[in-house]
Design a protein around this motif. Structure first.
Motif, PDB file in Angstrom:
ATOM      1  N   HIS A   1       0.811  -1.214   0.000  1.00 41.66           N
ATOM      2  CA  HIS A   1       0.000   0.000   0.000  1.00 41.66           C
ATOM      3  C   HIS A   1       0.846   1.267   0.000  1.00 41.66           C
ATOM      4  O   HIS A   1       2.027   1.268   0.358  1.00 41.66           O
ATOM      5  CB  HIS A   1      -0.928  -0.001   1.205  1.00 41.66           C
ATOM      6  CG  HIS A   1      -1.966  -1.070   1.165  1.00 41.66           C
ATOM      7  ND1 HIS A   1      -3.041  -1.028   0.313  1.00 41.66           N
ATOM      8  CD2 HIS A   1      -2.076  -2.233   1.857  1.00 41.66           C
ATOM      9  CE1 HIS A   1      -3.787  -2.116   0.492  1.00 41.66           C
ATOM     10  NE2 HIS A   1      -3.213  -2.863   1.411  1.00 41.66           N
ATOM     11  N   GLN A   2       0.188   2.371  -0.334  1.00 47.54           N
ATOM     12  CA  GLN A   2       0.822   3.677  -0.273  1.00 47.54           C
ATOM     13  C   GLN A   2       1.027   4.081   1.190  1.00 47.54           C
ATOM     14  O   GLN A   2       0.336   3.592   2.091  1.00 47.54           O
ATOM     15  CB  GLN A   2      -0.046   4.718  -0.978  1.00 47.54           C
ATOM     16  CG  GLN A   2      -0.116   4.546  -2.490  1.00 47.54           C
ATOM     17  CD  GLN A   2       1.245   4.701  -3.137  1.00 47.54           C
ATOM     18  OE1 GLN A   2       1.968   5.672  -2.898  1.00 47.54           O
ATOM     19  NE2 GLN A   2       1.610   3.733  -3.964  1.00 47.54           N
ATOM     20  N   PRO A   3       1.977   4.993   1.453  1.00 45.44           N
ATOM     21  CA  PRO A   3       2.248   5.397   2.835  1.00 45.44           C
ATOM     22  C   PRO A   3       1.006   5.878   3.580  1.00 45.44           C
ATOM     23  O   PRO A   3       0.854   5.617   4.782  1.00 45.44           O
ATOM     24  CB  PRO A   3       3.273   6.520   2.667  1.00 45.44           C
ATOM     25  CG  PRO A   3       3.975   6.208   1.388  1.00 45.44           C
ATOM     26  CD  PRO A   3       2.929   5.614   0.497  1.00 45.44           C
ATOM     27  N   GLU A   4       0.104   6.578   2.875  1.00 41.40           N
ATOM     28  CA  GLU A   4      -1.075   7.123   3.537  1.00 41.40           C
ATOM     29  C   GLU A   4      -1.949   6.023   4.131  1.00 41.40           C
ATOM     30  O   GLU A   4      -2.592   6.217   5.165  1.00 41.40           O
ATOM     31  CB  GLU A   4      -1.886   7.963   2.548  1.00 41.40           C
ATOM     32  CG  GLU A   4      -1.176   9.226   2.061  1.00 41.40           C
ATOM     33  CD  GLU A   4      -0.110   8.944   1.020  1.00 41.40           C
ATOM     34  OE1 GLU A   4      -0.098   7.811   0.468  1.00 41.40           O
ATOM     35  OE2 GLU A   4       0.721   9.849   0.768  1.00 41.40           O
ATOM     36  N   VAL A   5      -1.995   4.875   3.466  1.00 44.76           N
ATOM     37  CA  VAL A   5      -2.792   3.756   3.969  1.00 44.76           C
ATOM     38  C   VAL A   5      -2.191   3.220   5.272  1.00 44.76           C
ATOM     39  O   VAL A   5      -2.914   2.950   6.239  1.00 44.76           O
ATOM     40  CB  VAL A   5      -2.889   2.639   2.909  1.00 44.76           C
ATOM     41  CG1 VAL A   5      -3.629   1.426   3.468  1.00 44.76           C
ATOM     42  CG2 VAL A   5      -3.579   3.154   1.655  1.00 44.76           C
ATOM     43  N   PHE A   6      -0.873   3.083   5.302  1.00 50.48           N
ATOM     44  CA  PHE A   6      -0.221   2.645   6.531  1.00 50.48           C
ATOM     45  C   PHE A   6      -0.453   3.652   7.660  1.00 50.48           C
ATOM     46  O   PHE A   6      -0.698   3.258   8.811  1.00 50.48           O
ATOM     47  CB  PHE A   6       1.289   2.472   6.304  1.00 50.48           C
ATOM     48  CG  PHE A   6       1.653   1.245   5.523  1.00 50.48           C
ATOM     49  CD1 PHE A   6       1.491  -0.024   6.060  1.00 50.48           C
ATOM     50  CD2 PHE A   6       2.179   1.362   4.240  1.00 50.48           C
ATOM     51  CE1 PHE A   6       1.838  -1.157   5.344  1.00 50.48           C
ATOM     52  CE2 PHE A   6       2.527   0.230   3.517  1.00 50.48           C
ATOM     53  CZ  PHE A   6       2.358  -1.029   4.069  1.00 50.48           C
ATOM     54  N   MET A   7      -0.389   4.933   7.337  1.00 53.89           N
ATOM     55  CA  MET A   7      -0.568   5.958   8.366  1.00 53.89           C
ATOM     56  C   MET A   7      -1.975   5.905   8.960  1.00 53.89           C
ATOM     57  O   MET A   7      -2.151   6.063  10.178  1.00 53.89           O
ATOM     58  CB  MET A   7      -0.250   7.329   7.782  1.00 53.89           C
ATOM     59  CG  MET A   7       1.229   7.502   7.436  1.00 53.89           C
ATOM     60  SD  MET A   7       1.596   8.964   6.437  1.00 53.89           S
ATOM     61  CE  MET A   7       1.276  10.258   7.628  1.00 53.89           C
ATOM     62  N   ARG A   8      -2.974   5.664   8.125  1.00 57.12           N
ATOM     63  CA  ARG A   8      -4.333   5.502   8.645  1.00 57.12           C
ATOM     64  C   ARG A   8      -4.430   4.248   9.505  1.00 57.12           C
ATOM     65  O   ARG A   8      -5.115   4.235  10.529  1.00 57.12           O
ATOM     66  CB  ARG A   8      -5.337   5.439   7.492  1.00 57.12           C
ATOM     67  CG  ARG A   8      -5.553   6.770   6.800  1.00 57.12           C
ATOM     68  CD  ARG A   8      -6.838   6.750   5.990  1.00 57.12           C
ATOM     69  NE  ARG A   8      -6.817   5.785   4.904  1.00 57.12           N
ATOM     70  CZ  ARG A   8      -6.358   6.037   3.680  1.00 57.12           C
ATOM     71  NH1 ARG A   8      -5.871   7.239   3.399  1.00 57.12           N
ATOM     72  NH2 ARG A   8      -6.393   5.113   2.749  1.00 57.12           N
ATOM     73  N   ALA A   9      -3.729   3.208   9.099  1.00 60.20           N
ATOM     74  CA  ALA A   9      -3.740   1.964   9.875  1.00 60.20           C
ATOM     75  C   ALA A   9      -3.126   2.173  11.250  1.00 60.20           C
ATOM     76  O   ALA A   9      -3.605   1.618  12.246  1.00 60.20           O
ATOM     77  CB  ALA A   9      -2.989   0.876   9.116  1.00 60.20           C
ATOM     78  N   PHE A  10      -2.050   2.969  11.328  1.00 64.98           N
ATOM     79  CA  PHE A  10      -1.449   3.266  12.625  1.00 64.98           C
ATOM     80  C   PHE A  10      -2.467   3.938  13.547  1.00 64.98           C
ATOM     81  O   PHE A  10      -2.557   3.604  14.732  1.00 64.98           O
ATOM     82  CB  PHE A  10      -0.234   4.192  12.470  1.00 64.98           C
ATOM     83  CG  PHE A  10       0.877   3.647  11.621  1.00 64.98           C
ATOM     84  CD1 PHE A  10       1.020   2.289  11.384  1.00 64.98           C
ATOM     85  CD2 PHE A  10       1.806   4.515  11.044  1.00 64.98           C
ATOM     86  CE1 PHE A  10       2.052   1.788  10.601  1.00 64.98           C
ATOM     87  CE2 PHE A  10       2.841   4.036  10.264  1.00 64.98           C
ATOM     88  CZ  PHE A  10       2.959   2.680  10.038  1.00 64.98           C
ATOM     89  N   GLN A  11      -3.220   4.882  12.991  1.00 62.88           N
ATOM     90  CA  GLN A  11      -4.197   5.609  13.805  1.00 62.88           C
ATOM     91  C   GLN A  11      -5.275   4.662  14.334  1.00 62.88           C
ATOM     92  O   GLN A  11      -5.663   4.747  15.507  1.00 62.88           O
ATOM     93  CB  GLN A  11      -4.837   6.721  12.971  1.00 62.88           C
ATOM     94  CG  GLN A  11      -3.881   7.822  12.522  1.00 62.88           C
ATOM     95  CD  GLN A  11      -3.373   8.668  13.663  1.00 62.88           C
ATOM     96  OE1 GLN A  11      -3.984   8.732  14.720  1.00 62.88           O
ATOM     97  NE2 GLN A  11      -2.240   9.334  13.455  1.00 62.88           N
ATOM     98  N   VAL A  12      -5.738   3.765  13.481  1.00 56.66           N
ATOM     99  CA  VAL A  12      -6.771   2.821  13.901  1.00 56.66           C
ATOM    100  C   VAL A  12      -6.237   1.881  14.981  1.00 56.66           C
ATOM    101  O   VAL A  12      -6.895   1.613  15.989  1.00 56.66           O
ATOM    102  CB  VAL A  12      -7.280   2.002  12.701  1.00 56.66           C
ATOM    103  CG1 VAL A  12      -8.207   0.880  13.144  1.00 56.66           C
ATOM    104  CG2 VAL A  12      -8.006   2.910  11.705  1.00 56.66           C
ATOM    105  N   ALA A  13      -5.033   1.381  14.758  1.00 56.78           N
ATOM    106  CA  ALA A  13      -4.449   0.413  15.693  1.00 56.78           C
ATOM    107  C   ALA A  13      -4.129   1.034  17.033  1.00 56.78           C
ATOM    108  O   ALA A  13      -4.092   0.340  18.065  1.00 56.78           O
ATOM    109  CB  ALA A  13      -3.189  -0.196  15.088  1.00 56.78           C
ATOM    110  N   ALA A  14      -3.893   2.340  17.070  1.00 57.99           N
ATOM    111  CA  ALA A  14      -3.507   3.019  18.310  1.00 57.99           C
ATOM    112  C   ALA A  14      -4.711   3.345  19.197  1.00 57.99           C
ATOM    113  O   ALA A  14      -4.541   3.694  20.376  1.00 57.99           O
ATOM    114  CB  ALA A  14      -2.757   4.302  17.987  1.00 57.99           C
ATOM    115  N   LYS A  15      -5.921   3.210  18.672  1.00 57.30           N
ATOM    116  CA  LYS A  15      -7.113   3.569  19.449  1.00 57.30           C
ATOM    117  C   LYS A  15      -7.384   2.541  20.544  1.00 57.30           C
ATOM    118  O   LYS A  15      -7.088   1.363  20.379  1.00 57.30           O
ATOM    119  CB  LYS A  15      -8.325   3.661  18.512  1.00 57.30           C
ATOM    120  CG  LYS A  15      -8.247   4.867  17.580  1.00 57.30           C
ATOM    121  CD  LYS A  15      -9.474   4.931  16.685  1.00 57.30           C
ATOM    122  CE  LYS A  15      -9.414   6.125  15.751  1.00 57.30           C
ATOM    123  NZ  LYS A  15     -10.570   6.199  14.848  1.00 57.30           N
TER     124      LYS A  15
END
Length: 240
Positions: free
Chosen positions: A226-240
């Motif tokens: 995936h593109q970096p933006e997808v990983f960055m969104r995944a980090f936000q979801v996983a951190a909740k």
């Protein structure tokens, strides 16, 4: 285990002025107050999308370092468990595997790699990746930063320099570049690391049909380069 919905270590590589440099993240024992993102990556050393995914993951981590700490561990996967140890011509292998589709596939990968500042090289041999996974495991015992950087060196050599992933000297050269000690002695015994590689396959890849696959904080899964933006969104979801 949750699969993240997405749209169409400690040491990592980031792009700066067309060059790649290394920066160090703190361990989970730091006092920065940042949330820790643990990423378990299942990958094969001859998987082009795994290299693409790694480069994009590295960019996402570099963009997110002010918010999170990161711990990245690499785990084995075999795209072709029966691949010969002695190696076969890379281009002929892909022509046999993909038939008339091969030119389109190679053209696409060439374009994707070029967008990452890399030249996709189809020269050389391909074959069994067991020794590379043994070495990646061994590097991880000396530090996740060394493991992460070794994966980068193996990808670079195989995909952009025509190196054979089963060539002992290439593996040792890559280990030396990232500071892995004792690699020659470890690889000399063909049994070293095999048990651990098989255990990691069972633990992390038993239910996978392809790679790259990323398990984030032990419960969220993301697959593909995936593109970096997808990983960055995944980090936000996983951190909740």
């Amino acid at each position: 285990m949750h699969k993240l919905a997405v749209q169409k270590s400690f040491s990592y590589i980031f792009q700066q002025g067309g060059r790649y440099g290394r920066i160090m993240a703190q361990s989970s024992g730091s006092n920065t107050g940042k949330k820790l993102i643990r990423i378990d990556v299942s990958s094969d050393s001859v998987c082009p999308w795994c290299f693409v995914g790694k480069r994009n993951l590295d960019k996402a981590i570099a963009e997110s370092k002010d918010q999170f700490e990161f711990e990245i561990k690499w785990h084995p996967f075999f795209l072709d468990p029966s691949a010969p140890k002695e190696g076969v011509n890379k281009r002929e292998f892909y022509e046999k595997k993909f038939g008339s589709r091969v030119q389109g596939i190679l053209a696409r990968m060439t374009e994707i790699f070029r967008n990452l500042g890399l030249e996709y090289d189809m020269s050389g041999l391909t074959g069994n990746t067991l020794d590379s996974h043994r070495l990646i495991y061994f590097a991880g015992k000396q530090g996740l930063d060394k493991q992460h950087n070794l994966v980068e060196e193996l990808f670079l050599g195989y995909f952009t320099q025509g190196k054979y992933i089963g060539d002992r000297e290439f593996l040792l050269e890559s280990a030396r570049k990232v500071g892995v000690e004792g690699a020659a002695e470890f690889l000399e015994n063909p049994n070293n690391g095999v048990k651990e590689v098989n255990e990691e396959l069972e633990k992390y890849a038993a239910n996978l049909s392809g790679v790259p696959n990323y398990t984030i904080n032990g419960k969220h899964q993301l697959s593909g380069g995936h593109q970096p933006e997808v990983f960055m969104r995944a980090f936000q979801v996983a951190a909740k």
